[in-house]
Every structure is written in C-alpha cells, then in structure tokens.
Scaffold this active site. Sequence first.
Site, mmCIF file in Angstrom:
data_model
loop_
_atom_site.group_PDB
_atom_site.id
_atom_site.type_symbol
_atom_site.label_atom_id
_atom_site.label_comp_id
_atom_site.label_asym_id
_atom_site.label_seq_id
_atom_site.Cartn_x
_atom_site.Cartn_y
_atom_site.Cartn_z
ATOM 1 N N ASP A 147 0.883 -1.145 0.000
ATOM 2 C CA ASP A 147 0.000 0.000 0.000
ATOM 3 C C ASP A 147 0.940 1.219 0.000
ATOM 4 O O ASP A 147 2.143 1.078 0.264
ATOM 5 C CB ASP A 147 -0.873 -0.038 1.267
ATOM 6 C CG ASP A 147 -1.691 1.226 1.444
ATOM 7 O OD1 ASP A 147 -2.304 1.672 0.462
ATOM 8 O OD2 ASP A 147 -1.711 1.779 2.571
ATOM 9 N N ASP A 193 -0.062 5.083 1.015
ATOM 10 C CA ASP A 193 -0.276 6.083 2.061
ATOM 11 C C ASP A 193 -0.210 5.435 3.449
ATOM 12 O O ASP A 193 -1.015 4.556 3.763
ATOM 13 C CB ASP A 193 -1.659 6.731 1.872
ATOM 14 C CG ASP A 193 -1.806 7.392 0.507
ATOM 15 O OD1 ASP A 193 -0.971 8.251 0.178
ATOM 16 O OD2 ASP A 193 -2.738 7.046 -0.233
HETATM 17 C C1 G6P Z 1 -5.717 5.746 -0.327
HETATM 18 C C2 G6P Z 1 -5.755 6.464 1.008
HETATM 19 C C3 G6P Z 1 -7.082 7.148 1.211
HETATM 20 C C4 G6P Z 1 -7.398 8.039 0.000
HETATM 21 C C5 G6P Z 1 -7.453 7.168 -1.261
HETATM 22 C C6 G6P Z 1 -7.759 7.967 -2.512
HETATM 23 O O1 G6P Z 1 -6.493 4.616 -0.233
HETATM 24 O O2 G6P Z 1 -5.530 5.552 2.070
HETATM 25 O O3 G6P Z 1 -7.018 7.921 2.380
HETATM 26 O O4 G6P Z 1 -8.616 8.710 0.160
HETATM 27 O O5 G6P Z 1 -6.182 6.550 -1.405
HETATM 28 O O6 G6P Z 1 -6.715 8.856 -2.778
HETATM 29 P P1 G6P Z 1 -6.744 9.993 -3.884
HETATM 30 O O7 G6P Z 1 -5.329 10.540 -3.856
HETATM 31 O O8 G6P Z 1 -7.071 9.319 -5.195
HETATM 32 O O9 G6P Z 1 -7.767 10.955 -3.482
HETATM 33 MG MG MG Z 2 -2.734 3.233 3.569
#
Ligand code: G6P
Ligand code: MG
Length: 226
Positions: A7, A9
């Site tokens: 993953d 973030d």
């Molecule tokens: C990841 C993060 C989420 C985020 C999602 C979409 O899953 O954990 O917190 O909202 O990505 O990210 P984006 O950059 O496309 O808005």
């Molecule tokens: Mg994450």
Amino acid sequence: MKAVIFDLDGVITDTAEYHYLAWKHTAEQIGIEIDRSFNERLKGIDREQSLDTILIHGGAAGKYRDAEKQEIMRRKNQYYQQLIQNLTPHDLLPGIAGLFAGLKRENVSIALASSSRNAPAILERLGVMDEFQAVVDPALLARGKPDPEIFLTAAALLGVPPLECAAIEDAKAGIAAIKSAGMFAVGVGDESSMRGADLSVRSTNELTFELLKEGWQRCCCIREEK
Ligand code: G6P
Ligand code: MG
C-alpha cells in the site's frame, strides 16, 4: 514468498496524515467535524467512498447533488496536492528503502496496490518508481478495498500466484482485502486496527525481509498443521 505488494499512504510515506488534514479542512468548510479516530475509517478507501462516509457521519447524506460532490472532492484533492508537492526521497518512511533493497537482493518482486490516483506522482517524488515491477491503476478497478480486486490485480500483473504474495497495509479495509485475496497480511500501526493481520509491526522501521520471511514461514507451518 515471491512478491510483496505495498500500500502507499501510511506504509511507504506518511501521506495518510496529509489525506486526513485535507479531508478535515474540506469537511470543516461544509460544517462537518472529523477527528483522528473517525479518520481510521477513511484509510484505504477511495475518494468517493471517503466523501460519502464523511457526509453520513455529518448527517448530510443525500444533501449534495453529484456536481456539488465533485466540487467538494476537487477542493479536497487540490488541498492534498498542495501538501504533497514538496515530498522528496527524505519522506520515505523509516525502513522502507532497506526493505526494498532486501527484497531486490532476494529476487522478490515488488508491486503497488494503492487506491490513490495521486500514487504515481508520489512515487516519482519519492524517487522510488523504479523499485516497482507493477503499479495498479485504481481507475481501472470495479471495486475498492476491502474487496481483494486491487491485490489480485497486482499479483496478476507480476504473474505471481496470490498464495505466493505478502502485502503490507496500514488500513483495516486493506488488511481485509489482503486476506480475501488469500495473501499473507502484514499490518503497520496500532494492534487494535491491525486485527486480522498475519504479522503486525508498530512502525515501518521494523520491516525487514528477514522479519517478513520469519512470519511467512511461521504462518505456512500453521497452515500445514491444520
Ligand atoms: C488511499 C488512502 C485514502 C485516499 C485514497 C484515494 O487509499 O488511504 O485515504 O482517500 O487513497 O486517494 P486519492 O489521492 O485518489 O484521493
Ligand atoms: Mg494506507
């Protein structure tokens, strides 16, 4: 273990914090308060699902038309992109560069399974794009985490069977997705939020190839004993 799927973030870099700050700021603008404990539910899920979860929390489900929701998401992303524009290789979380090196040395393939549409730009800024043999494009998926699709797609892109993959996550929805994909799940963070993981660490600096292998072997023995 032939592949490790990451993953992004909260695992490779601390952008989970920036997503939180950006959602908090955006939610305040529409009169909704969110805190860190609520934010645990937003981790791992995509932009649309995040907004819907916030609106339900704020008692505002059904209040906004599609175009208005698009505008709220645009503002959140704009704020988020400001926060990530100065990322550099120094923003890799501790232990991650060493883990990449260990996996490369052991010929273990590396893939990215992030729901974020900002992921490729972040990997470039962190200077680690070349470490990945596959990066899943979340725009091509039908279902987000906790569905296993993103992890199964990463395994398919690498040409590695799911049972030969480990995956690392900091989100509940992510751990659930890894387990439904039939993979070895490594959780980073609080033990309570990482329930269900096969191996948990508090911080990324504990992550090494050796630790993953040890956990993997222990888990395989248990599987064989059953
Ligand atoms: C990841 C993060 C989420 C985020 C999602 C979409 O899953 O954990 O917190 O909202 O990505 O990210 P984006 O950059 O496309 O808005
Ligand atoms: Mg994450």
